[in-house]
Design an enzyme around this catalytic site. Structure first.
Site, PDB file in Angstrom:
ATOM      1  N   ASP A 156       0.841  -1.206   0.000  1.00 23.68           N
ATOM      2  CA  ASP A 156       0.000   0.000   0.000  1.00 23.68           C
ATOM      3  C   ASP A 156       0.872   1.251   0.000  1.00 23.68           C
ATOM      4  O   ASP A 156       1.715   1.432   0.893  1.00 23.68           O
ATOM      5  CB  ASP A 156      -0.888   0.032   1.261  1.00 23.68           C
ATOM      6  CG  ASP A 156      -2.064  -0.925   1.168  1.00 23.68           C
ATOM      7  OD1 ASP A 156      -2.287  -1.514   0.087  1.00 23.68           O
ATOM      8  OD2 ASP A 156      -2.770  -1.067   2.190  1.00 23.68           O
TER       9      ASP A 156
ATOM     10  N   GLY B 112      -3.561  -5.246   0.935  1.00 27.17           N
ATOM     11  CA  GLY B 112      -4.229  -6.331   0.203  1.00 27.17           C
ATOM     12  C   GLY B 112      -5.257  -6.932   1.146  1.00 27.17           C
ATOM     13  O   GLY B 112      -4.928  -7.312   2.275  1.00 27.17           O
TER      14      GLY B 112
ATOM     15  N   GLU C 272     -10.424 -10.179  -4.700  1.00 24.64           N
ATOM     16  CA  GLU C 272      -9.269  -9.463  -5.273  1.00 24.64           C
ATOM     17  C   GLU C 272      -8.353 -10.378  -6.091  1.00 24.64           C
ATOM     18  O   GLU C 272      -7.276  -9.958  -6.478  1.00 24.64           O
ATOM     19  CB  GLU C 272      -8.466  -8.755  -4.170  1.00 24.64           C
ATOM     20  CG  GLU C 272      -8.943  -7.342  -3.925  1.00 24.64           C
ATOM     21  CD  GLU C 272      -8.083  -6.553  -2.966  1.00 24.64           C
ATOM     22  OE1 GLU C 272      -8.141  -5.321  -3.026  1.00 24.64           O
ATOM     23  OE2 GLU C 272      -7.378  -7.139  -2.121  1.00 24.64           O
TER      24      GLU C 272
ATOM     25  N   GLY D  46     -20.834   0.988   8.710  1.00 24.43           N
ATOM     26  CA  GLY D  46     -20.062   2.151   9.179  1.00 24.43           C
ATOM     27  C   GLY D  46     -20.501   2.572  10.563  1.00 24.43           C
ATOM     28  O   GLY D  46     -20.547   1.748  11.490  1.00 24.43           O
TER      29      GLY D  46
ATOM     30  N   THR E 248      -8.403   2.612   6.321  1.00 18.63           N
ATOM     31  CA  THR E 248      -7.933   1.558   5.398  1.00 18.63           C
ATOM     32  C   THR E 248      -7.829   0.227   6.150  1.00 18.63           C
ATOM     33  O   THR E 248      -7.174   0.163   7.190  1.00 18.63           O
ATOM     34  CB  THR E 248      -6.545   1.911   4.815  1.00 18.63           C
ATOM     35  OG1 THR E 248      -6.565   3.249   4.360  1.00 18.63           O
ATOM     36  CG2 THR E 248      -6.163   0.971   3.685  1.00 18.63           C
TER      37      THR E 248
ATOM     38  N   ASP F  95     -11.376  -5.218   6.639  1.00 21.00           N
ATOM     39  CA  ASP F  95     -10.554  -6.442   6.712  1.00 21.00           C
ATOM     40  C   ASP F  95     -10.399  -6.874   8.175  1.00 21.00           C
ATOM     41  O   ASP F  95     -10.415  -8.070   8.478  1.00 21.00           O
ATOM     42  CB  ASP F  95      -9.173  -6.204   6.091  1.00 21.00           C
ATOM     43  CG  ASP F  95      -9.288  -5.806   4.630  1.00 21.00           C
ATOM     44  OD1 ASP F  95     -10.268  -6.215   4.000  1.00 21.00           O
ATOM     45  OD2 ASP F  95      -8.403  -5.078   4.143  1.00 21.00           O
TER      46      ASP F  95
HETATM   47  O1  RIB Z   1      -9.238  -3.201   2.328  1.00 19.03           O
HETATM   48  C1  RIB Z   1      -8.115  -2.369   2.284  1.00 19.03           C
HETATM   49  C2  RIB Z   1      -7.154  -2.875   1.269  1.00 19.03           C
HETATM   50  O2  RIB Z   1      -7.733  -2.792  -0.003  1.00 19.03           O
HETATM   51  C3  RIB Z   1      -5.866  -2.081   1.181  1.00 19.03           C
HETATM   52  O3  RIB Z   1      -4.862  -2.577   2.033  1.00 19.03           O
HETATM   53  C4  RIB Z   1      -5.530  -2.138  -0.299  1.00 19.03           C
HETATM   54  O4  RIB Z   1      -4.376  -2.842  -0.549  1.00 19.03           O
HETATM   55  C5  RIB Z   1      -6.737  -2.764  -0.990  1.00 19.03           C
HETATM   56  O5  RIB Z   1      -6.504  -4.068  -1.356  1.00 19.03           O
END
Ligand code: RIB
Length: 302
Positions: A13, A39, A141, A223, A251, A255
């Protein structure tokens, strides 16, 4: 053999911090910059490992500096990384991330590089891991045909499957019957449902729609409204965490949620507790800059 197997993307990133995100044709000054591990799949694997789960990350990186960043990350966080393929032909992917310094929100472009090249045959080399893990977690992804293939493998075994449908892209209807937990955020849910989701009532209707498609449990993250859970027996909302202090960087917050959900399910947490846990982990992850580097450890939760 790990309890959790995550299939997905690792990228480096490149994060730019700015007071206001630029609009089309505009140049703005940044207030900071950093390069760190990202990622979605890799971030989710790190989140689960930092919460005390045994995790294998299945993915592909290039034979380059960013690929070595990934392997270092897995070594430091005790993940099984024998499952990471190193490509001689394709570079490790990268993401360009703009983070609004005022509220931590972001805009991301991801170039998956080597991750997009992982094949079904490579996944098959770890079929035993996928069929025997307790929880199999993946996203969108990498190539969708590879994702679907791995979900089918996981369901041939006894794994609980989680699909975090991010980024939102078109998937075949066949996908849904292999998903035990479907975890879109509100914009991803809107993409698949076709209607805006602005309150719990609308989240319930979207959840009913995902159940009718074949998923066993729908969890829509909302959110600052928390999350909405639905399955055929019950549905309920979970409020967001009341975070003290400034949100630095969102960010990887989604995840953190999916990684914590996998960890909670693997530890057989009751679903309501598991969702409160995941919301807490996700909220705390916004207090640090970066994605994988911002994932909290168990000790950070008390
Ligand atoms: O969900 C956040 C991620 O999405 C980031 O780290 C970026 O790399 C994208 O894949």
């Amino acid at each position: 053999m790990s309890n959790i197997c995550v299939l997905g993307n690792f990228v480096a990133d490149n994060s730019f911090y700015t007071k206001k995100l630029p609009v089309k044709g505009q140049t703005v000054f940044g207030t900071g910059f950093q390069i760190g591990p990202g990622g979605k799949g890799s971030n989710q694997a790190i989140a689960a490992a930092r919460l005390g789960s045994e995790v294998s990350f299945l993915g592909k990186v290039g034979d380059d500096e960013f690929g070595r960043m990934a392997i270092d990350l897995y070594k430091k966080n005790n993940l099984n990384h024998k499952t990471v393929f190193i490509s001689k032909e394709h570079p490790t992917g990268v993401a360009g991330i703009m983070v609004n310094k005022t509220d931590g929100t972001n805009a991301i472009i991801v170039y998956p590089g080597a991750s997009m090249e992982i094949t079904k045959e490579e996944v098959n080399k770890f079929s035993e891991l996928i069929t025997k893990c307790k929880v199999f977690l993946t996203q969108l992804e990498i190539k969708t045909e590879v994702t679907l293939h791995a979900l089918k493998l996981a369901k041939e075994g006894n794994a609980i499957t989680i699909l975090n449908p991010a980024p939102a892209i078109k998937i075949n209807d066949e996908f849904f019957k292999y998903i035990d937990y479907f975890t879109p955020n509100e914009t991803e849910a809107e993409f698949y449902y076709g209607k805006k989701i602005e309150n719990y009532e609308e989240a319930k209707l979207a959840g009913d729609f995902f159940l009718s498609k074949g998923v066993k449990n729908s969890i829509i993250t909302l959110g600052d409204m928390g999350a909405y859970f639905s399955n055929k027996n019950k549905n309920f909302s979970i409020p967001a965490l009341n975070l003290k202090g400034k949100v630095l960087d969102t960010t990887g917050a989604g995840d953190a949620f999916s990684g914590a959900l996998a960890s909670g399910l693997e530890k057989k947490m009751e679903i309501q507790d598991c969702l409160n846990f995941a919301i807490k982990v996700s909220g705390i992850s916004t207090k640090k800059k970066g994605a994988a580097d911002a994932m909290p450890f168990l000790k950070d939760l008390s």
